[in-house]
Motif scaffolding. Structure first.
Motif, PDB file in Angstrom:
ATOM      1  N   PRO A   1      -6.952  -0.787   8.054  1.00  0.00           N
ATOM      2  CA  PRO A   1      -5.570  -0.139   8.696  1.00  0.00           C
ATOM      3  C   PRO A   1      -5.426  -0.421  10.153  1.00  0.00           C
TER       4      PRO A   1
ATOM      5  N   TYR B   1       2.258   4.736  13.941  1.00  0.00           N
ATOM      6  CA  TYR B   1       0.986   4.233  13.691  1.00  0.00           C
ATOM      7  C   TYR B   1      -0.240   4.071  14.768  1.00  0.00           C
TER       8      TYR B   1
ATOM      9  N   ASN C   1      -8.805   4.661  10.231  1.00  0.00           N
ATOM     10  CA  ASN C   1      -9.114   4.091   8.837  1.00  0.00           C
ATOM     11  C   ASN C   1      -9.297   4.900   7.693  1.00  0.00           C
TER      12      ASN C   1
ATOM     13  N   LEU D   1      -1.925   1.408   3.312  1.00  0.00           N
ATOM     14  CA  LEU D   1      -0.872   1.365   4.473  1.00  0.00           C
ATOM     15  C   LEU D   1       0.251   0.670   3.730  1.00  0.00           C
TER      16      LEU D   1
END
Length: 242
Positions: A98, A125, A138, A144
């Motif tokens: 991510p 984010y 992560n 995601l």
């Protein structure tokens, strides 16, 4: 106004709170508002200030990244890292962390285009990543998927009514008489950067009057209703993220 464990923080105490130069205006903004902001601990306050400051920085960085504006039908992404879904969303590939997926949007912005709601989610984010670090990010945001307001539930976005905005808040400019031929301009999701200064993807960083003017230029023929700023505030649940 700031209240920590039931005790109000006085102006004379603000300078003793250890924050960076970029975070100081956010802290002062929270303290100067008439709304009472409650925190259990000083660390909890500093964490929220950190995420809010990182949110405004992520907004500026997204503006500088070269990403484009597009409706869902014409969205684009770096397909080495993301799968572009039929509905125009970005699904992170299982082999990609991510952290790498979010950072790539800011590093290779010319490969991406999306509309304003997706931009807000990306900003939140990125601010979270820069606040909690790659390892925690992560772990928290596996699988995601970026698509409008369908965000990972672990981000815990909350919305409430209010007229006192803080840097890092998401607020919405509604355009009730938008042109049906360009529905992407039915409104603009923005991040509060400072007093009467907002970042809106596709518009840039501008005062509220300028954003309203831009939206009014996208109305249907013979429109009579002006765009306006709603009293609705959205932001992550900082206490949960901490």
């Amino acid at each position: 106004m700031i209240r920590i464990n039931g005790q109000f923080i006085q102006d004379s105490q603000l300078n003793g709170i250890q924050v960076t130069a970029k975070q100081r205006p956010v802290l002062n903004n929270i303290a100067s508002n008439q709304t009472v902001y409650d925190f259990y601990t000083l660390d909890e306050l500093v964490f929220e200030v950190t995420v809010r400051a990182n949110t405004t920085q992520a907004s500026y960085d997204l503006l500088q990244s070269g990403v484009g504006f597009a409706d869902f039908e014409h969205s684009t992404c770096n397909q080495a890292l993301w799968t572009l879904t039929r509905e125009g969303g970005f699904l992170l590939k299982p082999s990609v962390s991510p952290q790498r997926g979010i950072d790539d949007i800011f590093k290779n912005g010319s490969m991406y285009s999306f509309e304003c709601a997706v931009a807000i989610i990306i900003i939140f984010y990125k601010a979270t990543l820069d606040s909690i670090g790659a390892a925690s990010f992560n772990q928290l945001f596996r699988g995601l998927y970026l698509f409008s307001w369908r965000y990972d539930e672990d981000l815990h976005l909350i919305s409430h009514s209010g007229s006192e905005f803080l840097p890092g808040d998401c607020v919405y400019f509604n355009n009730p008489d938008f042109n049906p031929l360009t529905p992407e301009w039915r409104g603009e999701n923005t991040i509060v950067m400072d007093y009467d200064l907002y970042f809106g993807h596709g518009i840039g960083i501008a005062p509220g009057a300028e954003i309203i003017k831009s939206l009014n230029e996208q109305r249907r023929p013979r429109a009579v209703l002006s765009a306006y700023l709603e009293n609705r505030i959205t932001h992550p649940e900082y206490r949960y993220l901490r």
